[in-house]
Design a protein around this motif. Structure first.
Motif, PDB file in Angstrom:
ATOM      1  N   LEU A  15      -2.222 -23.763  49.744  1.00 18.31           N
ATOM      2  CA  LEU A  15      -2.269 -22.315  49.555  1.00 18.31           C
ATOM      3  C   LEU A  15      -2.229 -21.958  48.069  1.00 18.31           C
ATOM      4  O   LEU A  15      -2.961 -21.073  47.611  1.00 18.31           O
ATOM      5  CB  LEU A  15      -1.118 -21.644  50.295  1.00 18.31           C
ATOM      6  N   ILE A  16      -1.418 -22.669  47.308  1.00 19.69           N
ATOM      7  CA  ILE A  16      -1.351 -22.439  45.861  1.00 19.69           C
ATOM      8  C   ILE A  16      -2.699 -22.760  45.210  1.00 19.69           C
ATOM      9  O   ILE A  16      -3.215 -21.985  44.398  1.00 19.69           O
ATOM     10  CB  ILE A  16      -0.217 -23.276  45.226  1.00 19.69           C
ATOM     11  N   VAL A  17      -3.282 -23.894  45.570  1.00 22.90           N
ATOM     12  CA  VAL A  17      -4.589 -24.282  45.025  1.00 22.90           C
ATOM     13  C   VAL A  17      -5.626 -23.217  45.369  1.00 22.90           C
ATOM     14  O   VAL A  17      -6.382 -22.759  44.497  1.00 22.90           O
ATOM     15  CB  VAL A  17      -5.035 -25.656  45.564  1.00 22.90           C
ATOM     16  N   GLY A  18      -5.662 -22.804  46.622  1.00 25.08           N
ATOM     17  CA  GLY A  18      -6.633 -21.796  47.050  1.00 25.08           C
ATOM     18  C   GLY A  18      -6.470 -20.469  46.336  1.00 25.08           C
ATOM     19  O   GLY A  18      -7.453 -19.823  45.958  1.00 25.08           O
ATOM     20  N   ALA A  51       1.332 -23.514  30.824  1.00 29.42           N
ATOM     21  CA  ALA A  51       1.131 -24.273  32.060  1.00 29.42           C
ATOM     22  C   ALA A  51       1.003 -25.763  31.765  1.00 29.42           C
ATOM     23  O   ALA A  51       1.577 -26.599  32.474  1.00 29.42           O
ATOM     24  CB  ALA A  51      -0.112 -23.764  32.799  1.00 29.42           C
ATOM     25  N   VAL A  52       0.280 -26.102  30.710  1.00 34.46           N
ATOM     26  CA  VAL A  52       0.164 -27.511  30.309  1.00 34.46           C
ATOM     27  C   VAL A  52       1.533 -28.057  29.908  1.00 34.46           C
ATOM     28  O   VAL A  52       1.899 -29.176  30.288  1.00 34.46           O
ATOM     29  CB  VAL A  52      -0.861 -27.677  29.158  1.00 34.46           C
ATOM     30  N   LYS A  53       2.308 -27.263  29.159  1.00 33.54           N
ATOM     31  CA  LYS A  53       3.655 -27.697  28.780  1.00 33.54           C
ATOM     32  C   LYS A  53       4.507 -27.974  30.014  1.00 33.54           C
ATOM     33  O   LYS A  53       5.243 -28.963  30.054  1.00 33.54           O
ATOM     34  CB  LYS A  53       4.335 -26.625  27.912  1.00 33.54           C
ATOM     35  N   GLN A  54       4.409 -27.114  31.022  1.00 29.78           N
ATOM     36  CA  GLN A  54       5.201 -27.298  32.238  1.00 29.78           C
ATOM     37  C   GLN A  54       4.773 -28.557  32.980  1.00 29.78           C
ATOM     38  O   GLN A  54       5.608 -29.320  33.462  1.00 29.78           O
ATOM     39  CB  GLN A  54       5.072 -26.064  33.144  1.00 29.78           C
ATOM     40  N   VAL A  55       3.479 -28.797  33.079  1.00 28.94           N
ATOM     41  CA  VAL A  55       2.984 -29.993  33.760  1.00 28.94           C
ATOM     42  C   VAL A  55       3.446 -31.252  33.023  1.00 28.94           C
ATOM     43  O   VAL A  55       3.891 -32.221  33.650  1.00 28.94           O
ATOM     44  CB  VAL A  55       1.443 -29.955  33.899  1.00 28.94           C
ATOM     45  N   LEU A  56       3.355 -31.235  31.713  1.00 28.47           N
ATOM     46  CA  LEU A  56       3.823 -32.388  30.928  1.00 28.47           C
ATOM     47  C   LEU A  56       5.324 -32.605  31.096  1.00 28.47           C
ATOM     48  O   LEU A  56       5.788 -33.746  31.188  1.00 28.47           O
ATOM     49  CB  LEU A  56       3.468 -32.209  29.448  1.00 28.47           C
ATOM     50  N   HIS A  57       6.075 -31.514  31.167  1.00 23.69           N
ATOM     51  CA  HIS A  57       7.516 -31.623  31.395  1.00 23.69           C
ATOM     52  C   HIS A  57       7.796 -32.268  32.753  1.00 23.69           C
ATOM     53  O   HIS A  57       8.635 -33.175  32.853  1.00 23.69           O
ATOM     54  CB  HIS A  57       8.160 -30.235  31.301  1.00 23.69           C
ATOM     55  N   MET A 111      -5.127 -15.668  28.943  1.00 20.68           N
ATOM     56  CA  MET A 111      -5.261 -16.867  29.776  1.00 20.68           C
ATOM     57  C   MET A 111      -5.050 -18.134  28.942  1.00 20.68           C
ATOM     58  O   MET A 111      -4.446 -19.097  29.421  1.00 20.68           O
ATOM     59  CB  MET A 111      -6.638 -16.919  30.449  1.00 20.68           C
ATOM     60  N   ALA A 112      -5.519 -18.129  27.700  1.00 22.75           N
ATOM     61  CA  ALA A 112      -5.318 -19.301  26.840  1.00 22.75           C
ATOM     62  C   ALA A 112      -3.826 -19.521  26.572  1.00 22.75           C
ATOM     63  O   ALA A 112      -3.341 -20.660  26.604  1.00 22.75           O
ATOM     64  CB  ALA A 112      -6.087 -19.128  25.528  1.00 22.75           C
ATOM     65  N   LEU A 113      -3.092 -18.434  26.342  1.00 26.43           N
ATOM     66  CA  LEU A 113      -1.644 -18.555  26.137  1.00 26.43           C
ATOM     67  C   LEU A 113      -0.948 -19.045  27.410  1.00 26.43           C
ATOM     68  O   LEU A 113      -0.083 -19.925  27.355  1.00 26.43           O
ATOM     69  CB  LEU A 113      -1.049 -17.216  25.700  1.00 26.43           C
ATOM     70  N   LEU A 114      -1.320 -18.475  28.543  1.00 21.91           N
ATOM     71  CA  LEU A 114      -0.748 -18.934  29.820  1.00 21.91           C
ATOM     72  C   LEU A 114      -1.073 -20.393  30.071  1.00 21.91           C
ATOM     73  O   LEU A 114      -0.237 -21.152  30.572  1.00 21.91           O
ATOM     74  CB  LEU A 114      -1.280 -18.078  30.977  1.00 21.91           C
ATOM     75  N   PHE A 145      -2.481 -25.315  38.042  1.00 21.81           N
ATOM     76  CA  PHE A 145      -2.241 -24.140  37.206  1.00 21.81           C
ATOM     77  C   PHE A 145      -3.028 -24.187  35.901  1.00 21.81           C
ATOM     78  O   PHE A 145      -3.800 -23.262  35.624  1.00 21.81           O
ATOM     79  CB  PHE A 145      -0.745 -23.935  36.951  1.00 21.81           C
ATOM     80  N   PRO A 146      -2.880 -25.233  35.077  1.00 25.93           N
ATOM     81  CA  PRO A 146      -3.672 -25.228  33.837  1.00 25.93           C
ATOM     82  C   PRO A 146      -5.178 -25.319  34.087  1.00 25.93           C
ATOM     83  O   PRO A 146      -5.964 -24.729  33.343  1.00 25.93           O
ATOM     84  CB  PRO A 146      -3.160 -26.436  33.052  1.00 25.93           C
ATOM     85  N   ILE A 147      -5.582 -26.020  35.152  1.00 29.57           N
ATOM     86  CA  ILE A 147      -7.017 -26.127  35.442  1.00 29.57           C
ATOM     87  C   ILE A 147      -7.588 -24.764  35.801  1.00 29.57           C
ATOM     88  O   ILE A 147      -8.608 -24.335  35.257  1.00 29.57           O
ATOM     89  CB  ILE A 147      -7.268 -27.153  36.566  1.00 29.57           C
ATOM     90  N   SER A 148      -6.947 -24.061  36.721  1.00 29.72           N
ATOM     91  CA  SER A 148      -7.481 -22.767  37.163  1.00 29.72           C
ATOM     92  C   SER A 148      -7.356 -21.702  36.074  1.00 29.72           C
ATOM     93  O   SER A 148      -8.253 -20.871  35.914  1.00 29.72           O
ATOM     94  CB  SER A 148      -6.802 -22.309  38.446  1.00 29.72           C
TER      95      SER A 148
END
Length: 166
Positions: A53-56, A107-113, A100-103, A135-138
Motif C-alpha cells: 500500500l505504501i509503494v502504491g 528520505a535518503v538519509k533515513q534509508v541509510l540510517h 521534493m529534492a529536499l524531501l 520513499f527516495p525513489i518515488s
C-alpha cells in the motif's frame, strides 16, 4: 529526449504500482483458501500488504503529477493571461521540484540510517531499509516530473503556444 525519459518513467511507475497489487490480490485469495480449507494462513500477509500500500501510494503520487492530476490552484491559473500563467506554472513547478529534492535528501538519509542500524520487518525476512527505499525513489520521480513540467511550460512560453496547460 525528455518525452522518452518521461514515458520510461511512467512505464516503470505503473509497473511498480500494478505488479505488487496483482501479487497482493493473489496472496489474499490464497490466504482465504488456506484459512478456510487448511485452518492455516499467511501470518506475514498483513505486513506485506501495508508495504505494498505504501509503494502504491507513493508511486501513484508520482503518476498523478505526470498527468497533472495533483492538486493545484486551477482557478488562479485559468484567470491569468498566457504569459503570466506559464511563468506561474514554471515558478510553481520549480518550487515543488526544490521541495521534493529536499524531501528526497532526508528520505535518503533515513534509508541509510535504517541500513546502518539493521532494522528488520516483524514477520518478513526483509530489512526495513529495502521497504523504505520506495520513499527516495518515488520522491525523486516526483522531482523529475516537476522539472519536466517546468521545462514544458518554459518551451510553451518561449514558442508562444497558447494551448491550455491547466
Amino acid at each position: 529526449m525528455v518525452k522518452k525519459i518521461s514515458q520510461a518513467l511512467i512505464t516503470c511507475e505503473k509497473l511498480l504500482v500494478v505488479l505488487p497489487f496483482a501479487l497482493l490480490c493473489l496472496l489474499i485469495v490464497s490466504d482465504i483458501i488456506m484459512r478456510n480449507c487448511f485452518d492455516t494462513g499467511l501470518p506475514w500477509l498483513e505486513e506485506l500488504s501495508r508495504y505494498i500500500l505504501i509503494v502504491g501510494t507513493f508511486m501513484g503520487a508520482s503518476i498523478a503529477i505526470s498527468g497533472h492530476e495533483h492538486p493545484r490552484m486551477e482557478a488562479v491559473l485559468i484567470a491569468l493571461p498566457f504569459k503570466a500563467r506559464q511563468i506561474a506554472l514554471i515558478c510553481g513547478s520549480l518550487l515543488c521540484a526544490v521541495t521534493m529534492a529536499l524531501l528526497d535528501y532526508y528520505a535518503v538519509k533515513q534509508v541509510l540510517h535504517l541500513y546502518h542500524i539493521g532494522t528488520h520487518a516483524s514477520n518478513l525476512p526483509l530489512s526495513l531499509w529495502m521497504v523504505y527505499l520506495i520513499f527516495p525513489i518515488s520522491i525523486f520521480a516526483m522531482c523529475l516530473r516537476f522539472i519536466f513540467d517546468a521545462a514544458a511550460s518554459w518551451q510553451k512560453l518561449r514558442h508562444g503556444k497558447t494551448e491550455e496547460v491547466a
